[in-house]
Design an enzyme around this catalytic site. Sequence first.
Site, PDB file in Angstrom:
ATOM      1  N   GLU A  62      27.759  -3.221  -2.316  1.00 17.95           N
ATOM      2  CA  GLU A  62      26.328  -3.377  -2.598  1.00 17.95           C
ATOM      3  C   GLU A  62      25.760  -4.542  -1.798  1.00 17.95           C
ATOM      4  O   GLU A  62      26.343  -5.618  -1.731  1.00 17.95           O
ATOM      5  CB  GLU A  62      26.105  -3.650  -4.085  1.00 17.95           C
ATOM      6  CG  GLU A  62      26.126  -2.411  -4.950  1.00 17.95           C
ATOM      7  CD  GLU A  62      25.688  -2.714  -6.373  1.00 17.95           C
ATOM      8  OE1 GLU A  62      25.524  -3.903  -6.693  1.00 17.95           O
ATOM      9  OE2 GLU A  62      25.519  -1.766  -7.146  1.00 17.95           O
ATOM     10  N   THR A 232      18.093  12.425   9.346  1.00 16.86           N
ATOM     11  CA  THR A 232      19.464  12.714   8.954  1.00 16.86           C
ATOM     12  C   THR A 232      20.366  12.498  10.168  1.00 16.86           C
ATOM     13  O   THR A 232      19.905  12.505  11.309  1.00 16.86           O
ATOM     14  CB  THR A 232      19.616  14.150   8.456  1.00 16.86           C
ATOM     15  OG1 THR A 232      19.055  15.034   9.429  1.00 16.86           O
ATOM     16  CG2 THR A 232      18.915  14.360   7.139  1.00 16.86           C
ATOM     17  N   LYS A 235      22.537  16.610  12.060  1.00 16.15           N
ATOM     18  CA  LYS A 235      22.023  17.778  12.767  1.00 16.15           C
ATOM     19  C   LYS A 235      22.365  17.648  14.247  1.00 16.15           C
ATOM     20  O   LYS A 235      23.542  17.568  14.593  1.00 16.15           O
ATOM     21  CB  LYS A 235      20.527  17.927  12.492  1.00 16.15           C
ATOM     22  CG  LYS A 235      20.219  18.166  11.000  1.00 16.15           C
ATOM     23  CD  LYS A 235      18.759  18.410  10.755  1.00 16.15           C
ATOM     24  CE  LYS A 235      18.465  18.736   9.309  1.00 16.15           C
ATOM     25  NZ  LYS A 235      18.488  17.578   8.410  1.00 16.15           N
TER      26      LYS A 235
END
Length: 428
Positions: A62, A232, A235
């Site tokens: 984190e 993204t 792809k």
Amino acid sequence: METPFWGPDFDALTSTDPEIADVVLGELERLRGGLQLIASENLTSPAVLAALGSTLSNKYAEGYPGRRYYGGCAQVDVAEEIGIARAKELFGADHANLQPHSGASANLAAYAAFCEPGDVVLAMDLKQGGHLTHGSKVNFSGRWFEPVAYGVRADTELIDYDQVRDLALAHEPRLIIAGATAYPRLIDFAAFRSIADEVGAILMVDAAHFVGLVAGKAIPSPVPFADVVTFTTHKVLRGPRGGMILCRAEHAKAIDKAVFPFSQGGPLMHSVAAKAVALREASTSDFQDYATQVVANAVALAKGLEEEGMRAVSGGTDTHLALLDVRPLEVTGAEAERRCDAARITLNKNAIPFDPAPPATASGIRIGSPSVTTQGMTEPDMAEIARLIGSAVRAEPGTTAGDAALAAAADEVSRLATAHPAYPRNSG
């Protein structure tokens, strides 16, 4: 270098969980036995898969490099810093965040960085090529914000920039989104920037579909024009499934806070490392050649499908995907998808602009060239694929002639896929 015993080990999966091992092998054989024409899919490299299957999956991290909430992050800090530097250099961006789990997560963070619930967001209509996170009422973007949709012109099926400006002036959106999932043409980012400046809006470009072409210098970049670019990584970019955000320096703090702690907890550090690997691969001249070929193959495939009697929406493509109206063949998009699947050709039904059919039926199909280009196919292969798609779409299952045509097409697909295998057995 010898693979360490704790690295990816398929034998361990086979002995521990043979059922899932069979699924993994079955998917590999599916890829090797057919043609993958889903525009939003690709075949990652063995190096990307190795990073995904690494010990980095174990680490909770984190926060951001140098500012973690857990100890023991020295190695994952290095991985993330490498990825950030590569993203900034590759795209010429001021700032990069590699932590979003997906494109939708990246978009949520962008909304959170710039908008308050109820703000107006201007984005492309889902029915005309937009995305679920651009204002659909079933998505957070349409439930928490006030969506206004622009579309394409009926005569050209190209984005109606006059409409975009008129809507922006009328509704004064806080955020304007450029980007789509089923729009085959280049987007005029300068026009969007001008409109955003005129109404004082933030310009976000959702580059999920085409950012790999930008990385490969095959099409213009949105980075010089946008306040924030989301995308993204799986792809055309050919990375792991995940998301990424680029932004101007003045937005860096807001974007980072919107990713963590606002919308996500610990990042997937194996995925972050795999994104870094993909970014390195995308910086090579080989990838530039690949991106250029992706576009050439999409153009050739669209042309071939027109010769098979389908109508290319907007007259063709400038990118990695094309949208075909299959109504001239007296079939629906859903039926065309089913028939192609029977011939081992994987593509998807898709609505076309002003589609009279419901989305589950659709009047079109969407095809993409990234995966077959990764397999080394070129324009002559696209002509062959177009012929096979045409044969499959015209075949009527349940009839002697139709079943024979689909079986023959499947055999030819298998031959073509074998000549250009996915993950050749000597590739690692």
